[in-house]
Design an enzyme around this catalytic site. Structure first.
Site, PDB file in Angstrom:
ATOM      1  N   ASP A  10      18.424 -22.277 -36.541  1.00 34.89           N
ATOM      2  CA  ASP A  10      17.729 -23.293 -35.747  1.00 34.89           C
ATOM      3  C   ASP A  10      18.646 -24.487 -35.495  1.00 34.89           C
ATOM      4  OD1 ASP A  10      15.445 -21.798 -36.101  1.00 34.89           O
ATOM      5  OD2 ASP A  10      14.714 -23.029 -37.764  1.00 34.89           O
TER       6      ASP A  10
HETATM    7  N1  URA Z   1      14.775 -19.927 -41.476  1.00 41.40           N
HETATM    8  C1  URA Z   1      14.461 -20.976 -40.721  1.00 41.40           C
HETATM    9  O1  URA Z   1      13.348 -21.481 -40.774  1.00 41.40           O
HETATM   10  N2  URA Z   1      15.410 -21.459 -39.901  1.00 41.40           N
HETATM   11  C2  URA Z   1      16.662 -20.949 -39.817  1.00 41.40           C
HETATM   12  O2  URA Z   1      17.482 -21.450 -39.065  1.00 41.40           O
HETATM   13  C3  URA Z   1      16.942 -19.844 -40.617  1.00 41.40           C
HETATM   14  C4  URA Z   1      15.994 -19.345 -41.442  1.00 41.40           C
END
Ligand code: URA
Length: 235
Positions: A109
């Site tokens: 993310d």
């Molecule tokens: N889990 C999440 O919530 N975000 C990420 O970027 C990776 C795993």
């Protein structure tokens, strides 16, 4: 069983050879820099049979290019995409030009930092992202409140999300409101959603390991090549 013939579009043959992105490949093809069996082909969607056709770029026969595997320590605030219509920074801004044709294995993310592998090896990438292979990924989580031991146990056992129960996870508390969680799936925003299922929020999320590979002394925003033994350890 009959073996599938390796037939691909010309554009894909070039990008899979690892010399550039698909967009670049289309441009080169349109510019007449690519020949198939000696003839200039300007249609990027031309079907190529890799066992029969000879493809040359700028007069040089395409050989299998070396596979490249990079480990990037993504900072938060960078998108795991090639470009962004809103002009936000992407992981490619962190890489030298020569590595811009590599693609990320899975994604992190915007607000997540940590380890991301980039490669031109599609089989390896597919394997690493396929939940059936269960490559564990470990995240360091800072939660908005102290989760009780029972709540951490729920994360271990599996929590119900809108896309189903999560698989068993390894969870170790490292401070009052911080814990490491190792999961073997890669669902969208999975760790954040697991913590939200416990009525808490993730304040900070860092992917600290992929399989046995940890951040070690890799600097944030920097990339290094994976060693052969590390690549093997993920297979
Ligand atoms: N889990 C999440 O919530 N975000 C990420 O970027 C990776 C795993």
């Amino acid at each position: 069983m009959q073996r599938k013939r390796p037939i691909k579009t010309l554009e894909r043959v070039l990008s899979k050879a690892g010399i550039g992105s698909r967009t670049e490949a289309r441009k080169w093809i349109a510019e007449g820099r690519v020949r198939v069996n000696g003839h200039v082909i300007t249609n990027p969607d031309e079907w190529i049979d890799l066992e029969r056709d000879r493809v040359a770029f700028d007069g040089k026969p395409l050989r299998k290019t070396e596979r490249t595997y990079l480990l990037l320590y993504k900072p938060k605030g960078y998108l795991t995409t090639y470009s962004d219509p809103q002009g936000r920074p992407t992981i490619y801004d962190l890489l030298p030009d020569r590595d811009r044709y590599l693609f990320p294995v899975g994604r992190l993310d915007l607000e997540t930092s940590g380890l991301l592998i980039l490669t031109n090896d599609t089989a390896f990438a597919e394997r690493l992202t396929n939940p059936d292979f269960k490559v564990p990924k470990t995240y360091l989580v800072k939660a908005s409140k102290v989760l009780t031991d029972d709540q951490l146990e729920r994360l271990r056992q599996g929590v119900g999300l809108r896309d189903g129960m999560t698989r068993p996870a390894i969870v170790n508390r490292v401070a009052a409101n911080k814990f490491e969680i190792t999961i073997t799936e890669g669902r969208n925003r999975q760790v954040r959603r697991m913590v939200e299922a416990l009525d808490a929020k993730v304040l900070k999320l860092v992917r600290v390991a992929i399989g046995p590979i940890r951040i070690g002394n890799l600097q944030i925003g920097k990339a290094r090549k994976l060693a052969a033994a590390e690549i093997k350890s993920l297979m």
